[in-house]
Design an enzyme around this catalytic site. Structure first.
Site, PDB file in Angstrom:
ATOM      1  N   GLY A 142       0.891  -0.730  -0.488  1.00 55.27           N
ATOM      2  CA  GLY A 142       0.028   0.052   0.042  1.00 55.27           C
ATOM      3  C   GLY A 142       0.930   1.103   0.122  1.00 55.27           C
ATOM      4  CD  GLN A 143      -0.827   7.723   0.406  1.00 54.93           C
ATOM      5  OE1 GLN A 143      -1.227   7.106   0.748  1.00 54.93           O
ATOM      6  NE2 GLN A 143      -0.244   8.554   0.485  1.00 54.93           N
TER       7      GLN A 143
ATOM      8  CG  ASP B 115      -0.579  -6.538   0.508  1.00 53.72           C
ATOM      9  OD1 ASP B 115      -1.824  -5.743   0.487  1.00 53.72           O
ATOM     10  OD2 ASP B 115      -0.206  -5.168   0.402  1.00 53.72           O
ATOM     11  CB  ILE B 116      -4.279  -9.262  -0.059  1.00 60.52           C
ATOM     12  CG1 ILE B 116      -5.750 -10.175  -0.343  1.00 60.52           C
ATOM     13  CG2 ILE B 116      -5.052  -8.130  -0.882  1.00 60.52           C
ATOM     14  CD1 ILE B 116      -6.717 -10.107   0.362  1.00 60.52           C
TER      15      ILE B 116
ATOM     16  CG  ASP C 126      -7.462 -12.554   3.444  1.00 61.65           C
ATOM     17  OD1 ASP C 126      -7.377 -11.693   4.978  1.00 61.65           O
ATOM     18  OD2 ASP C 126      -8.347 -13.213   2.882  1.00 61.65           O
TER      19      ASP C 126
ATOM     20  CE1 TYR D 202      -8.763   3.580   8.104  1.00 59.14           C
ATOM     21  CE2 TYR D 202      -8.558   5.336   8.231  1.00 59.14           C
ATOM     22  CZ  TYR D 202      -7.840   4.200   8.131  1.00 59.14           C
ATOM     23  OH  TYR D 202      -6.598   5.140   8.124  1.00 59.14           O
TER      24      TYR D 202
ATOM     25  CE  LYS E 291      -6.969   2.431  10.958  1.00 57.96           C
ATOM     26  NZ  LYS E 291      -5.599   1.467  10.671  1.00 57.96           N
TER      27      LYS E 291
HETATM   28  N1  SER Z   1      -5.767   9.137   5.040  1.00 61.13           N
HETATM   29  C1  SER Z   1      -6.629   8.328   5.615  1.00 61.13           C
HETATM   30  C2  SER Z   1      -7.918   8.797   4.104  1.00 61.13           C
HETATM   31  O1  SER Z   1      -8.159   9.578   3.752  1.00 61.13           O
HETATM   32  C3  SER Z   1      -6.221   9.504   6.554  1.00 61.13           C
HETATM   33  O2  SER Z   1      -6.443   8.219   7.367  1.00 61.13           O
HETATM   34  O3  SER Z   1      -8.907   7.121   5.057  1.00 61.13           O
END
Ligand code: SER
Length: 316
Positions: free
Chosen positions: A13-14, A36-37, A54, A144, A148
């Site tokens: 990922g990023q 990664d998956i 996974d 999300y 978190k």
């Molecule tokens: N960059 C993330 C998002 O936009 C925030 O943690 O979901």
């Protein structure tokens, strides 16, 4: 760094992509296991061990942990804000069950340290918007953000109850040129650079004045490594640390881009991500991270913009 072995979960990922590169420099390619998956095409992923994983598959987690016996884990796999809103059940499942699976395997296999990122998404509409303190009203209203925040409570719980050395920071929006963001609300701040250089224009999915906290990727990687490598007694917050670089709105960012590309044009067409952005803070007080483990960002907004343009220009 001795016999340490690092396992990155969600490495493509990023954040994972850039973190993998830095961790290889510190520990050596053979001691950094990416997972990664899916495995992307790029040769980069052939230069160190790679496992398909996974995080919902406990058996596979067990196999990988017993094969490599990792000492350090960076658990980055998650559904981000915009993607989790589209699939709320999967958002909860991946973000929470994934975390429990990694915590439980870490206890079973005696992992020394875990890094797990939280986010500014833990904050909600009732949180103070400006200079948001470490401790304040936290009532997230996105899937999300809820995962978190719950994850943060469990980081603290696993540390207190089982002695698991898990460390966390609340990432703001992250901007970098080496990797693509994946389904967040702050993704515009990366897309805008690519579109500016390719087409000289960008249609933004947030309103012109939506100010959000952001951080340049080299600083985010530095923070991640700094907190993970810090002496144990320096980590006083066991949920997650506020972290900040700078704050800007799409309009301010586009003005800074225009200093380099005077013909650049931005237009605004807010979509469902606007509501998510509206629930988040404008700026963050990260004094706890600064005091406890010496966090310091290096890049200003202007320096980030110059560096992004310089590096992406070479690509386009
Ligand atoms: N960059 C993330 C998002 O936009 C925030 O943690 O979901």
């Amino acid at each position: 760094m001795g016999k340490e072995k690092v396992l990155i979960i969600g490495s493509c990922g990023q954040v994972g992509t850039e973190l993998s590169e830095e961790l290889r420099k510190i520990y050596g390619n053979d001691n950094v296991i990416s997972s990664d998956i899916k495995k992307p095409q790029s040769d980069f992923w052939n230069d160190s061990p790679f496992e398909i994983l996974d995080v919902l598959d406990k058996k596979r987690i067990s196999e990988i942990f017993s094969k490599y016996k990792p000492s350090h884990i960076y658990h980055l796999a998650a559904l981000l804000s915009a993607t989790a809103e589209k699939n709320p059940k999967l958002g909860w499942q991946l973000n929470m069950d994934g975390l429990f699976n990694i915590f439980d395997a870490s206890l079973e296999f005696g992992v020394k340290r875990i890094f797990w990122p939280s986010s500014i998404a833990v904050f909600g509409p009732t949180t103070p918007k400006k200079n948001t303190p470490q401790q304040c009203v936290i009532e997230p209203n996105t899937v999300y953000g809820i995962t978190k925040f719950t994850g943060e409570r469990y980081c603290e719980y696993y540390h207190r109850r089982y002695g698991l050395d898990v460390r966390s920071i609340r990432y703001p929006g992250l901007i970098g040129y080496k990797s693509e963001p994946g389904g967040g609300t702050t993704d515009y701040a990366v897309e805008i650079f690519h579109e500016a250089l390719k087409n000289n224009k960008y249609s933004c999915f947030l309103n012109s004045d939506t100010t959000l906290p952001m951080l340049y990727m080299p600083d985010a990687i530095k923070a991640t490594l700094d907190i993970t490598h810090a002496e144990t007694d320096k980590i006083k917050t066991r949920s997650s640390y506020n972290l900040a670089g700078f704050s800007f709105s799409p309009e301010l960012l586009s003005d800074k881009i225009k200093n380099h590309l005077p013909d650049f044009k931005i237009s605004y067409k807010p979509d469902e991500r606007q509501k998510i952005a509206d629930s988040w803070p404008e700026s963050i007080d990260d004094s706890f991270a600064r005091k406890d483990w010496g966090w310091q960002n290096q890049f200003s907004l202007e320096e980030m913009v110059s560096d992004m343009i310089k590096n992406l220009k070479e690509r386009y």
